[in-house]
Motif scaffolding. Structure first.
Motif, mmCIF file in Angstrom:
data_model
loop_
_atom_site.group_PDB
_atom_site.id
_atom_site.type_symbol
_atom_site.label_atom_id
_atom_site.label_comp_id
_atom_site.label_asym_id
_atom_site.label_seq_id
_atom_site.Cartn_x
_atom_site.Cartn_y
_atom_site.Cartn_z
ATOM 1 N N LEU A 97 15.293 20.292 -26.247
ATOM 2 C CA LEU A 97 14.264 20.675 -25.286
ATOM 3 C C LEU A 97 12.868 20.333 -25.795
ATOM 4 O O LEU A 97 12.037 19.820 -25.042
ATOM 5 N N LEU A 98 12.620 20.615 -27.055
ATOM 6 C CA LEU A 98 11.308 20.326 -27.630
ATOM 7 C C LEU A 98 11.017 18.823 -27.603
ATOM 8 O O LEU A 98 9.914 18.397 -27.242
ATOM 9 N N GLU A 99 12.001 18.016 -27.940
ATOM 10 C CA GLU A 99 11.823 16.566 -27.901
ATOM 11 C C GLU A 99 11.560 16.074 -26.474
ATOM 12 O O GLU A 99 10.705 15.215 -26.248
ATOM 13 N N LEU A 100 12.307 16.635 -25.500
ATOM 14 C CA LEU A 100 12.098 16.259 -24.096
ATOM 15 C C LEU A 100 10.713 16.675 -23.619
ATOM 16 O O LEU A 100 10.016 15.902 -22.957
ATOM 17 N N ALA A 101 10.306 17.885 -23.963
ATOM 18 C CA ALA A 101 8.994 18.384 -23.554
ATOM 19 C C ALA A 101 7.885 17.521 -24.133
ATOM 20 O O ALA A 101 6.935 17.152 -23.432
ATOM 21 N N ARG A 102 8.019 17.211 -25.393
ATOM 22 C CA ARG A 102 7.009 16.384 -26.062
ATOM 23 C C ARG A 102 6.992 14.961 -25.467
ATOM 24 O O ARG A 102 5.931 14.411 -25.206
ATOM 25 N N GLY A 103 8.150 14.402 -25.234
ATOM 26 C CA GLY A 103 8.238 13.035 -24.736
ATOM 27 C C GLY A 103 7.789 12.850 -23.297
ATOM 28 O O GLY A 103 7.351 11.761 -22.918
ATOM 29 N N HIS A 104 7.899 13.908 -22.488
ATOM 30 C CA HIS A 104 7.554 13.802 -21.064
ATOM 31 C C HIS A 104 6.380 14.695 -20.672
ATOM 32 O O HIS A 104 6.098 14.846 -19.480
ATOM 33 N N ASP A 105 5.734 15.331 -21.658
ATOM 34 C CA ASP A 105 4.596 16.224 -21.418
ATOM 35 C C ASP A 105 4.970 17.323 -20.416
ATOM 36 O O ASP A 105 4.318 17.495 -19.385
ATOM 37 N N LEU A 106 6.019 18.081 -20.745
ATOM 38 C CA LEU A 106 6.530 19.140 -19.872
ATOM 39 C C LEU A 106 6.206 20.514 -20.450
ATOM 40 O O LEU A 106 6.052 20.671 -21.653
ATOM 41 N N LEU A 107 6.155 21.499 -19.572
ATOM 42 C CA LEU A 107 5.907 22.879 -19.981
ATOM 43 C C LEU A 107 7.156 23.723 -19.743
ATOM 44 O O LEU A 107 7.896 23.481 -18.785
ATOM 45 N N PRO A 108 7.370 24.747 -20.572
ATOM 46 C CA PRO A 108 8.578 25.573 -20.421
ATOM 47 C C PRO A 108 8.393 26.716 -19.424
ATOM 48 O O PRO A 108 7.285 27.188 -19.179
ATOM 49 N N SER A 109 9.506 27.135 -18.874
ATOM 50 C CA SER A 109 9.577 28.333 -18.046
ATOM 51 C C SER A 109 10.889 29.025 -18.396
ATOM 52 O O SER A 109 11.940 28.370 -18.467
ATOM 53 N N VAL A 110 10.834 30.331 -18.628
ATOM 54 C CA VAL A 110 12.024 31.091 -19.015
ATOM 55 C C VAL A 110 12.425 32.002 -17.867
ATOM 56 O O VAL A 110 11.577 32.668 -17.266
ATOM 57 N N THR A 111 13.721 32.028 -17.574
ATOM 58 C CA THR A 111 14.275 32.876 -16.517
ATOM 59 C C THR A 111 15.485 33.599 -17.067
ATOM 60 O O THR A 111 16.251 33.030 -17.848
ATOM 61 N N VAL A 112 15.683 34.819 -16.631
ATOM 62 C CA VAL A 112 16.882 35.574 -16.990
ATOM 63 C C VAL A 112 17.786 35.583 -15.770
ATOM 64 O O VAL A 112 17.384 35.969 -14.673
ATOM 65 N N LEU A 113 19.025 35.130 -15.974
ATOM 66 C CA LEU A 113 20.017 35.079 -14.904
ATOM 67 C C LEU A 113 21.125 36.087 -15.159
ATOM 68 O O LEU A 113 21.403 36.434 -16.305
ATOM 69 N N PHE A 114 21.776 36.513 -14.112
ATOM 70 C CA PHE A 114 22.987 37.297 -14.258
ATOM 71 C C PHE A 114 24.153 36.329 -14.346
ATOM 72 O O PHE A 114 24.195 35.332 -13.637
#
Length: 119
Positions: A97-114
């Motif tokens: 995820l970190l490599e993808l975020a860095r490579g595509h200039d993306l920001l994270p979002s965290v969600t909790v699912l059931f």
């Protein structure tokens, strides 16, 4: 004391976000968001059925988001995806995820699912 390592910090935070709580059936999910396109491009979560950590690349999205309620997100959610990678430990998924975020200039979002929701 070693100097602060932002990559290690971020990897650990992402790995901790990919949690699974068997007692309550909760699963932590991380999305990587393209802010300019206003849609999620990658999704990651623990897969209780086989015990792996799955990173998926979005291939189709819902219609543009409308912010009708306070709970609506400001980006289009993926409705279909392809497997980008499957990992045995959360740290490996987090590193991806970190490599993808860095490579595509993306920001994270965290969600909790059931667990009984579609993963």
């Amino acid at each position: 004391m070693p100097p602060f390592d932002p990559d290690n910090f971020t990897t650990r935070l992402l790995a901790e976000s990919l949690f699974y709580d068997i007692e309550y059936g909760l699963v932590g999910s991380v999305s990587l968001i393209d802010v300019e396109a206003e849609r999620e491009l990658y999704l990651a979560s623990f897969m209780p059925d086989d015990g792996t950590y799955l990173v998926e690349e979005a291939t189709a999205w819902e219609d543009e988001p409308t912010l009708d309620e306070d709970t609506d997100v400001a980006y289009a959610l993926a409705v279909d995806s392809d497997v980008h990678g499957r990992y045995e430990v959360p740290e490996a998924a987090a590193q991806s995820l970190l490599e993808l975020a860095r490579g595509h200039d993306l920001l994270p979002s965290v969600t909790v699912l059931f667990e009984d929701e579609e993963l």
